[in-house]
Enzyme design. Structure first.
Site, PDB file in Angstrom:
ATOM      1  N   GLU A 162      23.235  91.712  76.787  1.00  0.00           N
ATOM      2  CA  GLU A 162      24.870  91.864  75.441  1.00  0.00           C
ATOM      3  C   GLU A 162      25.418  93.132  75.544  1.00  0.00           C
ATOM      4  OE1 GLU A 162      22.374  91.672  71.792  1.00  0.00           O
ATOM      5  OE2 GLU A 162      21.719  89.609  72.045  1.00  0.00           O
ATOM      6  N   ASP A 221      21.034  83.487  69.567  1.00  0.00           N
ATOM      7  CA  ASP A 221      21.949  85.107  68.088  1.00  0.00           C
ATOM      8  C   ASP A 221      21.665  85.169  69.126  1.00  0.00           C
ATOM      9  OD1 ASP A 221      22.836  85.978  66.092  1.00  0.00           O
ATOM     10  OD2 ASP A 221      21.118  86.484  65.465  1.00  0.00           O
ATOM     11  N   HIS A 261      24.181  88.058  67.497  1.00  0.00           N
ATOM     12  CA  HIS A 261      23.515  88.810  67.460  1.00  0.00           C
ATOM     13  C   HIS A 261      23.751  89.097  65.798  1.00  0.00           C
ATOM     14  CE1 HIS A 261      20.061  91.750  69.137  1.00  0.00           C
ATOM     15  NE2 HIS A 261      19.957  91.521  67.960  1.00  0.00           N
TER      16      HIS A 261
END
Length: 541
Positions: A269, A264, A287
């Site tokens: 990111e 996740d 996420h």
């Protein structure tokens, strides 16, 4: 912000990420100005941050050293969520800014996501769904595994890890855990077997991560750790990117050493590309650990309440860089914090005086509590005392950064209590140990909440603190008071209060005078030249 968390006008909060409108209303309903401006560019945020006392964020806004340098008024950063890796906590601490998070608000949601990822991985649900939607009926292709009877290895058994362990036990999984801070008693309560990391990796069919990203935990699942994992094991990471060596994980999945992984979170990111995305035995989500309506609302309301409590009352909840003070404790502690800070400031100013400088560098600060004070939450009181001492000689020191500043200067901070109480129902004693001698000041609360000095350098002297004071040490001889009063009168300085104390008749004496304004250096020099005067120091509180 000083060591007592006193209110300074109507606070302003900037909500820099998307939070529930109800959170913004919490601020406004409590009399705090709140501006909702999500999505600001870093340069735009730096331009306006200097006008705010609080900054509420989620994971998008980066609270960098550069942003903090522009935040002259900032007193608190509130992170709606668990991780604070998007906040430069050391830089915030150095500037005296409290950093709060909401460690419990999304614990259930994140734990549930980890369990969902476990099932998705065990039964290949995402790939099976995509195949079926593509018009295929590949029933024999997707052969899964049961979770019942399997061993789940939980790395990090805090709030979220403990919930995951409980849910897994409900699925009739065996749970083993690695956590350096997990006691045997707590492991027994959770019904998990506590193991060292290598033993966990060798036994677990599924491994799930629930630790923060720190220098100690970075790449906890390294190439070497993956090699020690049980062949055919599956890895789940719903905690933080950077905990797993993604290149090594890719190799292990391609080679077949690991049967699958569910991720996740990622090292970078947003993760828009990765070799892992091409593997059928990898489940990926963007996420989503805390992404439920309930959790989003919960953490937003929680962080707004915490920040409002802090800005209005001084209550500190879930702070990562300063002692906690509950909303119930805050009103009771406030006068004690004021006393501790003023005693520390007095001791610090004495150490900074010409007389104190002759004693050498400060080596230790001792804070001692007697009577009612000994029964309180003393950590914030000690921090306030240390802030008072160091604030007398350094700029921008408060109770948030004072302990760090003391450590950086190799100043030992010692906190002690005495069960017995003497003349006073409550007593605080602050002592500064220097190279050549020690200076001690003592105080109590008068009329319930007014800080009052009761002893200075071992000499009894009763005095209230005032914004401007003059401290004089002298020989106890006739004529001193007259000459001293005349010197102040001729300088046009009005005396508000006058307090005397002496060790013995004819011996050392101290004089503490509250005056209506600052004492000019020229006047101070003239007082030092008076007969019988040993030292004169202007004080400010």
């Amino acid at each position: 912000m000083d060591g007592t968390f006193e209110r300074q006008g109507k606070p302003r909060v900037l909500v820099a990420d998307k939070l529930s409108p109800a959170a913004v209303e919490i601020f406004r309903a409590r009399g705090i100005e709140a501006d909702l401006r999500p999505g600001l560019a870093p340069s735009a945020l730096r331009e306006i941050i200097g006008t705010y006392d609080g900054l509420a964020i989620r994971s998008a806004t980066k609270v960098t050293r550069e942003l903090l340098a522009a935040a002259d008024r900032l007193r608190v950063v509130g992170r709606a969520g668990i991780g604070v890796d998007n906040v430069d906590v050391p830089a915030a601490t150095a500037r005296g800014v409290v950093v709060m998070n909401t460690p419990h608000g999304n614990a259930i949601t994140t734990a549930e996501h980890a369990i969902a990822m476990l099932f998705a991985l065990a039964r290949q649900i995402p790939e099976a769904s995509a195949s079926t939607k593509a018009g295929k009926w590949e029933k024999n292709r997707f052969l899964g595994v049961e979770v019942t009877g399997k061993t789940l290895g939980v790395i990090g058994c805090g709030n979220i890890g403990a919930i995951v362990a409980e849910r897994a036990q409900g699925l009739h999984m065996r749970v083993v855990a690695y956590d350096p801070y997990l006691s045997e008693k707590r492991a027994l309560e959770l019904g998990v077997e506590k193991l060292e990391l290598d033993a966990l990796l060798a036994r677990a069919d599924f491994v799930t991560l629930h630790v923060p990203l720190t220098e100690q935990t970075r790449n906890v699942i390294s190439r070497e750790a993956i090699a020690r994992m049980k062949p055919g094991a599956r890895l789940i990471n719903c905690a933080r990117g950077g905990l797993v060596d993604e290149a090594a994980l890719h190799e292990a999945l391609v080679s077949g050493h690991l049967a699958g992984a569910a991720l996740d979170v990622f090292e970078t990111e947003p993760a828009t590309e990765s070799p892992l995305f091409a593997l059928e035995n990898v489940v990926c989500t963007p996420h989503l650990g805390a992404a439920t309506a309930e959790a989003q609302e919960k953490v937003a309301l929680q962080v707004a309440g915490q920040m409002a409590d802090f800005l209005l009352t001084g209550a500190v909840s879930n702070a990562v860089n300063t002692p906690s003070v509950s909303a119930e404790e805050a009103p009771r502690l406030r006068p004690y914090m004021a006393l501790a800070q003023r005693l520390g400031a007095l001791a610090g100013q004495l150490a900074a005086s010409p007389e104190g400088q002759a004693a050498g560098a400060i080596r230790a600060i001792r804070v001692e509590y007697e009577g009612h004070a000994a029964e309180l939450n003393r950590r914030p009181l000690t921090a306030a005392a240390v802030a008072g001492v160091l604030g007398a000689v350094l700029d921008s020191v408060n109770m948030v950064n004072a302990p760090v500043v003391a450590r950086e200067r190799d100043i030992e901070v010692v906190e002690t209590t005495r069960e017995r109480s003497g003349e006073y129902q409550t007593l605080l004693r602050v002592a500064i140990a220097c190279d050549r001698f020690e200076r001690t000041v003592e105080g109590t609360l008068s009329a319930g909440d007014r800080p009052r000095l009761v002893s200075l350098k071992g000499i009894a002297v009763e005095a209230d603190f005032a914004p401007h004071m003059l401290y004089v040490t002298n020989q106890d001889r006739p004529g001193f008071i007259g000459r001293f009063g005349t010197a102040l009168s001729e300088a046009g300085i009005n005396i508000a209060t006058f307090h005397l104390g002496r060790a013995a008749p004819g011996g050392d004496a101290v004089c503490l005078v509250a005056v209506d304004g600052p004492v000019p250096d020229k006047v101070l020099a003239g007082i030092r030249d008076l007969p019988l005067v040993r030292q004169a120091t202007a004080l400010a509180f």
